[in-house]
Motif scaffolding. Sequence first.
Motif, short mmCIF file in Angstrom:
data_model
loop_
_atom_site.label_atom_id
_atom_site.label_comp_id
_atom_site.label_asym_id
_atom_site.label_seq_id
_atom_site.Cartn_x
_atom_site.Cartn_y
_atom_site.Cartn_z
N LYS A 186 0.85 -1.20 0.00
CA LYS A 186 0.00 0.00 0.00
C LYS A 186 0.89 1.25 0.00
O LYS A 186 1.65 1.46 0.94
CB LYS A 186 -0.91 0.01 1.23
N ALA A 189 0.34 -1.39 -10.69
CA ALA A 189 -0.90 -1.96 -10.17
C ALA A 189 -1.54 -2.92 -11.16
O ALA A 189 -2.18 -3.90 -10.76
CB ALA A 189 -1.88 -0.83 -9.82
N ASP A 249 -1.59 -7.34 -6.20
CA ASP A 249 -1.74 -6.89 -4.82
C ASP A 249 -1.12 -5.51 -4.57
O ASP A 249 -1.03 -5.06 -3.43
CB ASP A 249 -1.13 -7.91 -3.85
N GLN A 273 -1.27 -1.67 -4.40
CA GLN A 273 -2.30 -0.66 -4.23
C GLN A 273 -1.64 0.70 -3.96
O GLN A 273 -0.62 0.76 -3.28
CB GLN A 273 -3.21 -1.03 -3.05
N LEU A 293 -7.70 3.70 1.27
CA LEU A 293 -6.58 2.80 1.03
C LEU A 293 -6.33 1.91 2.24
O LEU A 293 -6.02 0.72 2.10
CB LEU A 293 -5.32 3.61 0.70
N TYR A 352 -8.81 -0.91 2.25
CA TYR A 352 -8.91 -1.69 1.01
C TYR A 352 -8.33 -3.08 1.29
O TYR A 352 -7.21 -3.20 1.79
CB TYR A 352 -8.16 -1.00 -0.12
N MET A 401 -6.78 -3.45 -7.61
CA MET A 401 -7.45 -2.16 -7.64
C MET A 401 -8.49 -2.13 -8.75
O MET A 401 -8.29 -2.66 -9.83
CB MET A 401 -6.42 -1.05 -7.85
#
Length: 286
Positions: free
Chosen positions: A113, A161, A166, A168, A260, A263, A269
């Motif tokens: 992330k 992305a 995975d 993000q 985020l 998420y 995404m």
Amino acid sequence: MGIPHDLPPALKPGTDVSRGASFAVGSASILGSPKDSLALNQQVRKFNQMISNWKVDYIQKSVFMISIGMEDYYNFTKNNPNAEVSAQQAFVTSVTNRFKSDINLLYSSGASKFVVHLLAPLGCLPIARQEFKTGNNCYEKLNDLAKQHNAKIGPILNEMAETKPDFQFTVFDFYNVILRRTQRNMNYRFSVTNISCCGVGTHYAYGCGLPNVHSKLCEYQRSYLYFDARHNTEKAQEAFAHLIFGADPNVIQPMNVRELMVYPVNEPMREFWEDPMDEKLSLVQY
């Protein structure tokens, strides 16, 4: 965000980093930094050296916030004042390629992330106005480099992305957030946006906090956009934090940090970064 205290400096021995850490260092850059600083790649490698402090699932859920690049372009412009357009473009490409490589390295270490700040209008910094003697005007050559850099960041992250299910991310449009406060300063209750609160020189852009420098300190910091040559005041930072955490796509996209954080990990995404100029996102006051 569940952080009970300020993020501790990762480089301080014995620091409790169980709830996160700051790898930020003064004068840091992407391509390379002074000996007493750390380039982004060195910060990522330092994270890898400390990775045993966190469990794998904790790293996956953690938000990695990255704001870097100003020093690269400021030093390039200072050292190459007459650089041709082709040289500027080549330099931007080298910076953004290294940025992509470092993000990939961080991703391979388990990070998933990312919050990335676009560069501010660097030519409007007090240090730029003072160094390049522009008076009350911004130094547009430096602004142009920042815009070229920013135009590449969203597509780079989109590509990552799309190829890493995975991965993000979100992008904070720091350029226009600062520009609005520079051009329409009284709308945001900043009466001074062209000089620093602390320092010496024509724009008080040198020496704040340095020994043997008799720096001027303004009387009321909350009326200033910049505290020193490169950094915003606490009032400005508070506003930016609110925008990053909960603003809409005019400021941060494709999602804000609140979104985020929640998420689901490992979920691809569904939305990606869009060029505001192409999509004609409305530039309302934020």
